[in-house]
Scaffold this active site. Structure first.
Site, PDB file in Angstrom:
ATOM      1  N   GLY A  88       6.244   0.734   5.806  1.00 19.92           N
ATOM      2  CA  GLY A  88       7.422  -0.202   5.291  1.00 19.92           C
ATOM      3  C   GLY A  88       7.395   0.044   3.852  1.00 19.92           C
ATOM      4  CB  CYS A  89       4.994   0.761   0.958  1.00 18.53           C
ATOM      5  SG  CYS A  89       4.036  -0.889   1.295  1.00 18.53           S
ATOM      6  CB  THR A  90       7.002   5.267   3.052  1.00 22.87           C
ATOM      7  OG1 THR A  90       5.695   5.678   2.900  1.00 22.87           O
ATOM      8  CG2 THR A  90       7.933   6.679   3.039  1.00 22.87           C
TER       9      THR A  90
ATOM     10  CE  LYS B 181      -4.366  -0.027   0.475  1.00 18.79           C
ATOM     11  NZ  LYS B 181      -5.218   0.205  -0.546  1.00 18.79           N
TER      12      LYS B 181
ATOM     13  CG  LEU C  85       8.324   2.238  -3.238  1.00 16.89           C
ATOM     14  CD1 LEU C  85       7.890   2.274  -4.296  1.00 16.89           C
ATOM     15  CD2 LEU C  85       8.746   1.109  -2.963  1.00 16.89           C
TER      16      LEU C  85
END
Length: 191
Positions: free
Chosen positions: A58-60, A53, A63
């Site tokens: 975690g995704c931030t 998401k 990326l």
């Protein structure tokens, strides 16, 4: 007893492993540009990064790490495609927020996520997985979960990929024949 076995069978299976051929895809990024995996790997390795998401911690972190190390990937002729089941508008905002120099691919229907078998069991949300895909769509590296947050092993795998072959014109190849090695070996054996 039978139900857990059936669920295990349904949830496991087709996730590509190292040495497997990665499923091909033709996708559009948030800007409408088309990407075809089988064409991209002819130019160098492709990091196919699935993340759950946009705007989550975690995704931030993942990326941002790819953004910070993007020049290293480019030096290795690698490219990154960041996949999520988020819609195009959300991913466009996330990409802009991160100032990411690589494409974000919306997969709201989960077609590519399902072809790589990285869909969460109930919702159409991707698990965190990274595949490094080389020449011939061969999978060179797979990271999942927390391991996929750090791009280090994916970048290392890009360095081990066979680089795209430069084109050599036939005339140029004829102009510089290889030097003969046999006479030197004969001279040594006669001594």
């Amino acid at each position: 007893m039978l139900i857990p076995l059936l669920l295990t069978g349904l949830l496991s299976g087709a996730t590509p492993n190292v040495g497997d051929t990665a499923p091909d895809f033709t996708v559009k990024d948030t800007e409408g540009k088309v990407y075809i995996l089988s064409e991209m790997v002819k130019q160098g390795p492709v990091i196919v990064a699935f993340f759950p998401k946009a705007f989550t911690s975690g995704c931030t972190k993942e990326l941002k790490a790819y953004t910070a190390r993007h020049s290293e990937i480019e030096k290795l002729q690698g490219r990154v495609l960041a996949f999520s089941t988020d819609d195009a508008e959300t991913l466009a905002r996330f990409k802009a927020d991160l100032k990411a120099p690589f494409p974000f691919i919306p997969d709201p229907d989960g077609k590519v996520v399902e072809s790589y078998d990285v869909k969460m069991p109930v919702a159409t949300i991707s698990k965190r997985y990274t595949f490094v895909v080389g020449e011939g769509r061969k999978v060179l590296k797979v990271d999942s979960g927390g391991d996929a947050v750090d791009p280090s092993s994916a970048i290392t795998s890009c360095s081990q990929a066979k680089p795209a072959s430069p084109f050599v014109a036939p005339a140029a190849a004829k102009e510089t024949p290889p030097a003969p090695k046999a006479p030197a070996a004969e001279a040594k054996s006669k001594q």
